[in-house]
Design a protein around this motif. Structure first.
Motif, PDB file in Angstrom:
ATOM      1  N   ARG A  78      55.341  43.021  48.995  1.00 19.36           N
ATOM      2  CA  ARG A  78      54.634  43.030  47.524  1.00 19.36           C
ATOM      3  C   ARG A  78      54.817  41.534  47.087  1.00 19.36           C
ATOM      4  NH1 ARG A  78      57.191  47.162  43.487  1.00 19.36           N
ATOM      5  NH2 ARG A  78      55.847  48.509  44.362  1.00 19.36           N
ATOM      6  N   ILE A  79      53.808  41.160  46.451  1.00 18.49           N
ATOM      7  CA  ILE A  79      54.008  39.848  46.120  1.00 18.49           C
ATOM      8  C   ILE A  79      53.529  39.651  44.428  1.00 18.49           C
ATOM      9  CG2 ILE A  79      53.103  37.335  46.419  1.00 18.49           C
ATOM     10  CD1 ILE A  79      51.751  38.024  49.122  1.00 18.49           C
ATOM     11  N   ASN A  80      54.618  39.025  43.761  1.00 18.05           N
ATOM     12  CA  ASN A  80      54.649  38.807  42.357  1.00 18.05           C
ATOM     13  C   ASN A  80      54.631  37.259  42.066  1.00 18.05           C
ATOM     14  OD1 ASN A  80      56.375  41.640  42.668  1.00 18.05           O
ATOM     15  ND2 ASN A  80      54.594  41.674  41.347  1.00 18.05           N
ATOM     16  N   GLY A  81      53.926  36.840  40.788  1.00 21.08           N
ATOM     17  CA  GLY A  81      53.915  35.690  40.535  1.00 21.08           C
ATOM     18  C   GLY A  81      52.644  34.852  40.543  1.00 21.08           C
ATOM     19  N   GLN A  82      52.533  33.862  40.791  1.00 29.24           N
ATOM     20  CA  GLN A  82      51.099  33.065  40.604  1.00 29.24           C
ATOM     21  C   GLN A  82      51.002  32.121  41.523  1.00 29.24           C
ATOM     22  OE1 GLN A  82      49.876  30.671  37.195  1.00 29.24           O
ATOM     23  NE2 GLN A  82      48.360  31.914  36.663  1.00 29.24           N
ATOM     24  N   ILE A  83      50.099  32.073  42.419  1.00 30.96           N
ATOM     25  CA  ILE A  83      49.694  31.071  43.403  1.00 30.96           C
ATOM     26  C   ILE A  83      48.311  30.373  43.017  1.00 30.96           C
ATOM     27  CG2 ILE A  83      49.440  30.495  45.838  1.00 30.96           C
ATOM     28  CD1 ILE A  83      51.078  33.147  46.379  1.00 30.96           C
ATOM     29  N   LEU A  84      48.182  28.937  42.688  1.00 31.39           N
ATOM     30  CA  LEU A  84      47.085  28.505  42.088  1.00 31.39           C
ATOM     31  C   LEU A  84      46.546  27.689  43.316  1.00 31.39           C
ATOM     32  CD1 LEU A  84      47.490  28.086  38.515  1.00 31.39           C
ATOM     33  CD2 LEU A  84      46.099  29.663  39.515  1.00 31.39           C
ATOM     34  N   LEU A  85      45.345  27.720  44.013  1.00 31.63           N
ATOM     35  CA  LEU A  85      44.934  26.742  45.037  1.00 31.63           C
ATOM     36  C   LEU A  85      43.767  26.297  44.414  1.00 31.63           C
ATOM     37  CD1 LEU A  85      45.424  25.508  47.853  1.00 31.63           C
ATOM     38  CD2 LEU A  85      43.847  27.438  48.525  1.00 31.63           C
ATOM     39  N   ASN A  86      43.500  24.803  43.932  1.00 30.86           N
ATOM     40  CA  ASN A  86      42.620  24.081  43.601  1.00 30.86           C
ATOM     41  C   ASN A  86      41.980  25.028  42.252  1.00 30.86           C
ATOM     42  OD1 ASN A  86      42.311  21.991  45.379  1.00 30.86           O
ATOM     43  ND2 ASN A  86      41.155  23.387  46.670  1.00 30.86           N
ATOM     44  N   GLY A  87      43.174  25.463  41.393  1.00 32.19           N
ATOM     45  CA  GLY A  87      42.766  26.314  40.091  1.00 32.19           C
ATOM     46  C   GLY A  87      42.540  27.543  40.219  1.00 32.19           C
ATOM     47  N   ARG A  88      42.296  28.210  41.396  1.00 26.48           N
ATOM     48  CA  ARG A  88      42.097  29.754  41.619  1.00 26.48           C
ATOM     49  C   ARG A  88      43.376  30.330  42.054  1.00 26.48           C
ATOM     50  NH1 ARG A  88      36.944  30.600  45.325  1.00 26.48           N
ATOM     51  NH2 ARG A  88      38.200  29.170  46.529  1.00 26.48           N
ATOM     52  N   ASP A  89      43.605  31.586  41.397  1.00 27.75           N
ATOM     53  CA  ASP A  89      44.679  32.217  41.845  1.00 27.75           C
ATOM     54  C   ASP A  89      44.240  33.182  42.984  1.00 27.75           C
ATOM     55  OD1 ASP A  89      46.890  33.969  42.207  1.00 27.75           O
ATOM     56  OD2 ASP A  89      47.078  34.415  39.968  1.00 27.75           O
ATOM     57  N   VAL A  90      44.846  32.730  44.238  1.00 27.00           N
ATOM     58  CA  VAL A  90      44.571  33.462  45.316  1.00 27.00           C
ATOM     59  C   VAL A  90      44.876  34.900  45.455  1.00 27.00           C
ATOM     60  CG1 VAL A  90      44.620  31.013  46.849  1.00 27.00           C
ATOM     61  CG2 VAL A  90      46.605  32.665  46.650  1.00 27.00           C
ATOM     62  N   LEU A  91      45.842  35.384  44.495  1.00 27.46           N
ATOM     63  CA  LEU A  91      46.298  36.807  44.695  1.00 27.46           C
ATOM     64  C   LEU A  91      45.233  37.651  44.158  1.00 27.46           C
ATOM     65  CD1 LEU A  91      50.075  36.278  43.707  1.00 27.46           C
ATOM     66  CD2 LEU A  91      49.123  36.416  45.916  1.00 27.46           C
ATOM     67  N   ASP A  92      44.142  36.728  43.380  1.00 28.65           N
ATOM     68  CA  ASP A  92      43.114  37.646  42.630  1.00 28.65           C
ATOM     69  C   ASP A  92      41.681  37.636  43.404  1.00 28.65           C
ATOM     70  OD1 ASP A  92      44.953  38.476  40.500  1.00 28.65           O
ATOM     71  OD2 ASP A  92      44.201  36.623  39.399  1.00 28.65           O
ATOM     72  N   LEU A  93      41.911  37.117  44.498  1.00 29.58           N
ATOM     73  CA  LEU A  93      40.626  36.644  45.173  1.00 29.58           C
ATOM     74  C   LEU A  93      40.267  38.044  46.116  1.00 29.58           C
ATOM     75  CD1 LEU A  93      40.971  32.931  46.398  1.00 29.58           C
ATOM     76  CD2 LEU A  93      39.527  33.897  44.694  1.00 29.58           C
ATOM     77  N   PRO A  94      39.164  38.427  46.308  1.00 26.84           N
ATOM     78  CA  PRO A  94      38.781  39.512  47.217  1.00 26.84           C
ATOM     79  C   PRO A  94      38.928  38.995  48.733  1.00 26.84           C
ATOM     80  CG  PRO A  94      36.747  38.529  46.349  1.00 26.84           C
ATOM     81  CD  PRO A  94      37.736  37.875  45.496  1.00 26.84           C
ATOM     82  N   PRO A  95      39.180  39.916  49.642  1.00 26.66           N
ATOM     83  CA  PRO A  95      39.122  39.471  50.849  1.00 26.66           C
ATOM     84  C   PRO A  95      38.205  38.686  51.465  1.00 26.66           C
ATOM     85  CG  PRO A  95      39.723  42.115  50.487  1.00 26.66           C
ATOM     86  CD  PRO A  95      38.826  41.433  49.331  1.00 26.66           C
ATOM     87  N   GLN A  96      37.162  38.851  51.279  1.00 24.84           N
ATOM     88  CA  GLN A  96      36.105  37.910  51.799  1.00 24.84           C
ATOM     89  C   GLN A  96      36.184  36.630  51.138  1.00 24.84           C
ATOM     90  OE1 GLN A  96      32.343  39.604  51.121  1.00 24.84           O
ATOM     91  NE2 GLN A  96      32.074  40.536  53.146  1.00 24.84           N
ATOM     92  N   ALA A  97      36.521  36.440  50.029  1.00 28.79           N
ATOM     93  CA  ALA A  97      36.634  35.193  49.310  1.00 28.79           C
ATOM     94  C   ALA A  97      37.712  34.313  50.073  1.00 28.79           C
ATOM     95  CB  ALA A  97      36.676  34.999  47.980  1.00 28.79           C
ATOM     96  N   MET A  98      38.923  35.408  50.426  1.00 27.48           N
ATOM     97  CA  MET A  98      40.047  34.819  50.918  1.00 27.48           C
ATOM     98  C   MET A  98      39.967  34.082  52.509  1.00 27.48           C
ATOM     99  SD  MET A  98      43.064  34.129  49.877  1.00 27.48           S
ATOM    100  CE  MET A  98      44.231  32.888  50.789  1.00 27.48           C
ATOM    101  N   GLN A  99      39.197  34.941  53.051  1.00 32.01           N
ATOM    102  CA  GLN A  99      38.750  34.617  54.405  1.00 32.01           C
ATOM    103  C   GLN A  99      38.014  33.383  54.417  1.00 32.01           C
ATOM    104  OE1 GLN A  99      36.215  37.631  56.474  1.00 32.01           O
ATOM    105  NE2 GLN A  99      36.740  36.688  58.539  1.00 32.01           N
ATOM    106  N   ALA A 100      36.988  33.296  53.504  1.00 28.24           N
ATOM    107  CA  ALA A 100      36.446  31.836  53.714  1.00 28.24           C
ATOM    108  C   ALA A 100      36.886  30.813  53.151  1.00 28.24           C
ATOM    109  CB  ALA A 100      35.311  31.921  52.591  1.00 28.24           C
ATOM    110  N   LEU A 101      38.279  31.038  52.390  1.00 26.23           N
ATOM    111  CA  LEU A 101      39.219  29.733  51.877  1.00 26.23           C
ATOM    112  C   LEU A 101      39.948  29.469  53.120  1.00 26.23           C
ATOM    113  CD1 LEU A 101      40.849  29.920  48.745  1.00 26.23           C
ATOM    114  CD2 LEU A 101      42.461  29.840  50.922  1.00 26.23           C
ATOM    115  N   ARG A 102      40.610  30.467  54.021  1.00 24.94           N
ATOM    116  CA  ARG A 102      41.525  30.240  54.852  1.00 24.94           C
ATOM    117  C   ARG A 102      40.808  29.312  56.266  1.00 24.94           C
ATOM    118  NH1 ARG A 102      42.441  36.095  55.264  1.00 24.94           N
ATOM    119  NH2 ARG A 102      44.270  36.309  53.872  1.00 24.94           N
ATOM    120  N   GLY A 103      41.259  28.283  56.589  1.00 26.74           N
ATOM    121  CA  GLY A 103      40.758  27.150  57.593  1.00 26.74           C
ATOM    122  C   GLY A 103      39.939  26.347  57.133  1.00 26.74           C
TER     123      GLY A 103
END
Length: 623
Positions: A78-103
């Motif tokens: 369980r992850i709590n808090g906020q993680i902003l990468l280039n202004g976007r909170d990665v904890l709120d991104l859907p799986p496909q968007a997160m997959q595109a972000l990695r790498g």
């Protein structure tokens, strides 16, 4: 444990902030119970900035990185808090968007390359896959770029390596492949989780230079996770110190070293071996004992016994040659050979430690495996405790192996995960028919006590121990047969600084009490300076310099030895070196044609126990 906010005030996010972590808490467990393992972590990474996260195993460094990349299992974390990468909170991104972000926007280099690379796919395929996915390249374009990336991270014979599998590469080379894969798409944020732990000092220096070069080219930011304070001093702009899941201090790196506020931060640099600290001392000296909670330091007593070269020889190696055939074509004919070990000679006396040092792929581990007869040498002689190791067979081979044992680099993979520790340690004793099971377990309990583990360890499994404890278990197993010689192959390279010091001190205590000899294979020159009586430097399968520890460290002669020593990071940010300190060395391939005849080498005697190989024109610029 609650820490004062004055030691790590929440940073203010600015427009050039690439990564912003706020009040990050990570818990593991289930619906009934969640245990926080990382608590209220806050820090920023700016554009073109390198932030180091330091701490020992279990401090929460890697968990923090995995949470940022959203690679923790959903069912048990369980992850709590906020993680902003280039202004976007990665904890709120859907799986496909997160997959595109990695790498692409963010990439990660993992600590263990063998488990990160797919063992059934070629190196070229795995590198090209990321390039085709994120950069829309054709297969030919992706392979060409993959070749360029391998060259850039200093992997020799890059064209041939593309068609090889992970198991064909050494640990250091696999790590370089992982770094090449992470850098393939030029991410804005690189998370490097212990990326240089398995690398020798010269390659480590080149990788650090490569990261700095990429930062200069494209403004890449780096979150660098490590326990090596020398690397922190060399590369980090700011440092976050973690201890048992808490963020105990965050400051500019210069301040962390010059004016540490927390006891743990004060203890970390004191645990780091500093090259040159043994100058003028003839014999090995144990590491200081450091209390990581209070920062208290207890300096060791320097030994006064004379060197042991007059003692009988436990191991004598003469003109050892080990080569591997390369087969190709429809008929699988031999098309070339890898000259892994070429005309290597040395000896080890009773109660002595000889360190074998050099870069990844130089033949250190192959030399150790050849002595153990885990790899069959082509020619030469190996005498172990009076046995002709090269020709001994059957019962005599079993008797010889009682005299020589091996400690491998990765303690987890060398222990059976399904067997209890007691059974794993007792196995060699029982296999050699040295007593009953009751006698074996009695000896197991005694040896566990000797290596600093309680009797309750007997009934536990490998996964229930830390890395340092598992390495102690492997040492205990090696001691079960009362060996005269132990081959320690990178046995402390992946351990935390304080745990590394404890294991090295343990080996030195066992040597003093039991008279054991060690062939200590390592790329960590600072540790070698502490533990070794004598040092042999290997390059491209050959020993280029051999002598007493004092001679090698205080009067190095061969250009390659000088290069190794100059590449060791210094745990002092005020002495940070520029890229010129580790100018790339052209790495030659050990692959030769079938009819290749090795050049006959000559050695020059510097002193009674110091010899150096006479070098040719290829080393003139280095000299």
């Amino acid at each position: 444990m609650i820490m004062s906010d004055t030691l790590h005030p929440a940073p203010e996010t600015t427009s050039d902030t690439v990564l912003s972590v706020r009040d990050l808490t990570v818990s593991f467990g289930s619906a009934d119970y969640w245990k926080p393992v990382v608590r209220n972590i806050s820090f920023d990474v700016g554009a073109n900035e390198t932030v180091a996260v330091v701490g020992e195993s279990g401090s929460g460094k890697s968990v923090t990185a995995l949470a940022i990349m959203r690679l923790l299992p959903k069912a048990t974390s369980r992850i709590n808090g906020q993680i902003l990468l280039n202004g976007r909170d990665v904890l709120d991104l859907p799986p496909q968007a997160m997959q595109a972000l990695r790498g692409d926007e963010a990439a990660m280099v993992f600590q263990e390359p063998m488990t990160s690379l797919n063992p059934v796919l070629t190196i070229g395929f795995q590198l090209a896959e990321a390039l085709k996915w994120h950069r829309d390249l054709s297969n030919a374009e992706a392979l060409a770029e993959a070749r360029r990336l391998l060259n850039r991270v200093r992997i020799p014979a890059a064209e041939r390596r593309l068609a090889e599998y992970p198991h064909n590469l050494s640990g250091g080379m696999r790590q370089r492949v992982m770094i090449a894969m992470a850098l393939a798409c030029r991410p804005k944020l690189l998370i490097a989780d212990e990326p240089t732990t398995a690398l020798d000092v010269t390659i480590q220096a080149q990788i650090l230079d490569l990261i700095r070069e990429l930062q200069a080219d494209g403004g890449m930011s780096v979150l660098f996770i490590t326990h090596d304070m020398g690397v922190v001093a060399e590369i980090a702009d700011r440092t976050v110190v973690m201890f048992r899941g808490d963020q105990v201090e965050t400051e500019r790196t210069e301040t962390i070293f010059r004016q540490p506020a927390h006891p743990y931060t004060r203890a970390l640099p004191a645990s780091v071996p500093r090259l040159g600290s043994m100058r003028g001392t003839e014999l090995p000296v144990p590491f200081p004992k450091v209390d990581m909670e209070t920062g208290a330091i207890q300096e060791p007593e320097k030994p006064t016994a004379a060197p042991a070269r007059y003692q009988p020889m436990v191991l004598d190696v003469q003109n050892l040659v080990t080569r591997f055939d390369i087969r190709s074509g429809l008929l699988n004919r031999i098309s070339g050979r890898v000259h892994a070990v070429e005309n290597v000679s040395f000896s080890i006396a009773e109660g002595e430690t000889l360190a074998l040092v050099g870069e990844s792929g130089c033949g250190k581990s192959t030399t150790g495996r050849s002595i153990m007869r885990l790899t069959e040498p082509v020619s030469g002689s190996i005498t172990v405790d009076g046995f002709d190791a090269k020709s001994v067979r059957g019962p005599d081979l079993r008797r010889m192996r009682r005299s020589i044992q091996m400690i491998f680099q990765d303690p987890f993979s060398s222990l059976n995960p399904r067997a209890r520790i007691g059974s794993s340690i007792a196995e060699p004793f029982l296999e050699h028919g040295l007593g009953t099971r009751a006698e074996a377990m009695e000896k197991v309990a005694e040896i566990l006590r000797r290596v600093g583990l309680g009797p309750d360890a007997i009934d536990r499994f490998p996964h229930q121990f830390s890395g340092g404890q598992r390495q102690r278990i492997c040492i205990a197993r090696a001691l079960m047969l009362d060996p005269k010689l132990i081959v320690a192959d990178e046995s402390v390279s992946a351990l935390d600084v304080s745990v590394k010091a404890q294991v090295v001190n343990l080996m030195m205590e066992l040597q003093a009490s039991l008279g054991i000899s060690f062939l200590f294979i390592s790329h960590d020159m600072s540790v070698v300076e502490r533990i070794a009586h004598r040092v042999a430097v290997m390059y491209l399968g050959e020993i280029v310099e051999i002598g007493s520890r004092t001679a090698i460290f205080e009067n190095p002669q061969h250009p390659y030895t000088k290069r190794l020593l100059s590449a060791v990071p210094i745990p002092d940010p005020t002495l940070r070196r520029g890229p010129s300190a580790a100018a790339p060395l052209e790495l030659k391939s050990p692959i030769r044609s079938i009819d290749y005849v090795p050049q006959k080498r000559e050695f020059r005697e510097i002193s009674a126990d110091h010899k150096v190989q006479v070098w040719g024109s290829e080393w003139e610029t280095e000299a």
